[in-house]
Design an enzyme around this catalytic site. Structure first.
Site, PDB file in Angstrom:
ATOM      1  CB  SER A   1       6.710   2.763  -1.072  1.00 39.64           C
ATOM      2  OG  SER A   1       6.067   2.434   0.123  1.00 39.64           O
TER       3      SER A   1
ATOM      4  CE1 TYR B   1       4.633   8.134  -0.808  1.00 44.06           C
ATOM      5  CE2 TYR B   1       3.690   6.195   0.235  1.00 44.06           C
ATOM      6  CZ  TYR B   1       4.785   6.886  -0.232  1.00 44.06           C
ATOM      7  OH  TYR B   1       6.023   6.316  -0.132  1.00 44.06           O
TER       8      TYR B   1
ATOM      9  CE  LYS C   1       6.798   6.970  -3.764  1.00 42.89           C
ATOM     10  NZ  LYS C   1       7.975   7.598  -4.351  1.00 42.89           N
TER      11      LYS C   1
HETATM   12  N1  UFG Z   1       2.916   4.490  14.888  1.00 41.83           N
HETATM   13  C1  UFG Z   1       2.495   4.689  16.197  1.00 41.83           C
HETATM   14  N2  UFG Z   1       2.596   5.939  16.716  1.00 41.83           N
HETATM   15  C2  UFG Z   1       3.064   7.001  16.016  1.00 41.83           C
HETATM   16  C3  UFG Z   1       3.504   6.806  14.687  1.00 41.83           C
HETATM   17  C4  UFG Z   1       3.398   5.531  14.149  1.00 41.83           C
HETATM   18  O1  UFG Z   1       2.058   3.757  16.870  1.00 41.83           O
HETATM   19  O2  UFG Z   1       3.093   8.115  16.551  1.00 41.83           O
HETATM   20  C5  UFG Z   1       2.855   3.144  14.309  1.00 41.83           C
HETATM   21  C6  UFG Z   1       1.950   3.063  13.093  1.00 41.83           C
HETATM   22  O3  UFG Z   1       0.615   2.837  13.486  1.00 41.83           O
HETATM   23  C7  UFG Z   1       2.587   1.903  12.345  1.00 41.83           C
HETATM   24  C8  UFG Z   1       4.065   1.984  12.687  1.00 41.83           C
HETATM   25  O4  UFG Z   1       4.136   2.801  13.851  1.00 41.83           O
HETATM   26  O5  UFG Z   1       2.079   0.704  12.846  1.00 41.83           O
HETATM   27  C9  UFG Z   1       4.886   2.616  11.595  1.00 41.83           C
HETATM   28  O6  UFG Z   1       4.273   3.843  11.224  1.00 41.83           O
HETATM   29  P1  UFG Z   1       5.010   4.912  10.298  1.00 41.83           P
HETATM   30  O7  UFG Z   1       4.067   6.070  10.142  1.00 41.83           O
HETATM   31  O8  UFG Z   1       6.372   5.199  10.815  1.00 41.83           O
HETATM   32  O9  UFG Z   1       5.210   4.146   8.921  1.00 41.83           O
HETATM   33  P2  UFG Z   1       4.142   3.483   7.941  1.00 41.83           P
HETATM   34  O10 UFG Z   1       4.452   2.038   7.914  1.00 41.83           O
HETATM   35  O11 UFG Z   1       2.764   3.872   8.226  1.00 41.83           O
HETATM   36  O12 UFG Z   1       4.488   4.232   6.583  1.00 41.83           O
HETATM   37  C10 UFG Z   1       5.798   4.253   6.091  1.00 41.83           C
HETATM   38  C11 UFG Z   1       6.061   5.518   5.307  1.00 41.83           C
HETATM   39  C12 UFG Z   1       5.227   5.539   4.067  1.00 41.83           C
HETATM   40  C13 UFG Z   1       5.381   4.272   3.310  1.00 41.83           C
HETATM   41  C14 UFG Z   1       5.104   3.096   4.187  1.00 41.83           C
HETATM   42  C15 UFG Z   1       5.326   1.816   3.462  1.00 41.83           C
HETATM   43  O13 UFG Z   1       5.767   6.662   6.075  1.00 41.83           O
HETATM   44  O14 UFG Z   1       5.656   6.615   3.275  1.00 41.83           O
HETATM   45  O15 UFG Z   1       5.979   3.143   5.300  1.00 41.83           O
HETATM   46  O16 UFG Z   1       6.409   1.954   2.639  1.00 41.83           O
HETATM   47  F1  UFG Z   1       4.504   4.214   2.288  1.00 41.83           F
END
Ligand code: UFG
Length: 339
Positions: free
Chosen positions: A126, A151, A155
């Protein structure tokens, strides 16, 4: 015909990869404990490809059962290892479970692979290993920062375990794929993402809000140092990502050398903000998604996107699906789920 074991093969990325593998003529054995997947996914894979893969309900930490599986399905040429827990927030509360499942699971798998002389592994890593990078986009040589969550730590540890095992064993070859943010579903809407409960990830939250299951999307922060103030990520179509596994595998199996370790970023090379992807989704699908700006989410990285030159040049792979098609596939899947 080459035989590939796919751990976590009924999960979101795993199931799309199994489809691509079967379409390319590989024989697949899925190993999945159903802890975060549904058995019905198997029928979806069969419908798309016309072929039912072999399936074994096994927790990869259960070394004995894994051994029996490798014995039963003799001469497995390679393993793609997806099976792992993946929720960043949950990992903080359930640290031990994350280390056990993700780290012990990998050690168990590598042990059995060695016993059965299975010398090729593609590992689901990741972009989380980069933390908040100082320089964007991130290349495979960007520094690995201290992990922000258990998590992320699993990784990083898994990458180290594989790297050290390759160095020690000489016969083992490995490819580490560092995924950015996978989104979308198979265009047939027969398989897709199946979040349990309230989604943590952005796209399932958007589609559930569009479907009326959630009142409004909470956009976590608009005061980041980005053009519109919301966080930036590199959103990659899950089927493009699945294809990256196929080409990685073909490269490994076609190589005469053993004992190699390669790392690839798998993203689009383009960053999109939360607000941008939200508006793109509404436009691509002609639906409205009510949203509200709320405070930042703890542990979020401000911005990250991939430099993908290595994957483009060495693997001959690039993300090619247009964003509007990706977002349409996500909406089609959500509508299918809601019947
Ligand atoms: N976000 C919102 N509202 C929500 C959900 C997410 O604004 O309800 C925003 C988050 O703050 C972030 C973006 O959308 O800025 C993406 O969030 P995600 O939770 O979809 O993804 P992340 O980048 O936090 O995490 C993902 C995976 C992890 C992984 C990471 C990097 O869930 O498992 O990418 O690889 F580690």
């Amino acid at each position: 015909m080459k035989k590939i074991a796919v751990t976590g093969g009924l999960g979101y990325i795993g199931s799309h990869t199994v489809v691509e593998l079967q379409n390319e003529g590989f024989e697949v054995v899925i190993i999945d404990d159903l802890s975060n997947s549904e058995i019905a996914v198997l029928a979806g894979i069969e419908k798309i490809t016309g072929k039912k893969p072999a399936f074994e309900t096994i927790d990869v930490c259960d070394t004995e059962k894994l051994r029996a599986c490798f014995k039963k399905h003799s001469h497995i040429d390679a393993v793609i290892h997806f099976a792992a827990y993946k929720a960043v927030g949950e990992s903080v509360a359930k640290a031990l479970e994350y280390y056990r499942n993700n780290v012990c699971g990998l050690i168990s798998l590598l042990t059995v692979m060695r016993e059965f002389e299975c010398a090729n592994i593609v590992f689901s890593s990741s972009c989380t290993v980069y933390g908040q990078p100082d320089v964007l986009p991130v290349t495979e040589l960007s520094p690995i920062k201290k992990a922000e969550s258990p998590y992320g730590s699993t990784k990083q540890m898994s990458e180290d375990i594989i790297t050290d095992t390759v160095a020690a064993e000489k016969s083992l070859s490995a490819i580490l794929l560092r995924y950015f943010n996978p989104i979308g579903a198979h265009p047939s809407a027969l398989i897709g993402e199946l979040p349990k409960g309230v989604p943590n990830n952005l796209l399932p939250y958007i589609t559930q809000t569009a479907a009326g299951l959630r009142t409004e999307l909470h956009v976590f922060g608009n005061d980041y140092n980005t053009p519109d103030g919301s966080c930036i990520r590199d959103y990659i179509y899950v089927l493009d990502l699945a294809q990256a596994h196929v080409v990685a595998l073909q490269r490994m199996l076609g190589s005469k050398e053993s004992g190699s370790l390669e790392i690839f970023n798998i993203g689009t090379g383009k960053g999109l903000s939360v607000l941008e992807i939200l508006h793109e989704f509404m436009q691509a699908n002609g639906v409205n998604v009510p949203y509200k700006i709320v405070g930042r989410r703890a542990g979020d990285i401000e911005q990250i996107w991939a430099e993908t030159t290595r994957a483009n040049e060495v693997l001959g792979w690039r993300a090619h699906t247009p964003l509007n098609e990706v977002l349409q596939s996500a909406w089609k899947w959500e509508q299918k789920l809601r019947g």
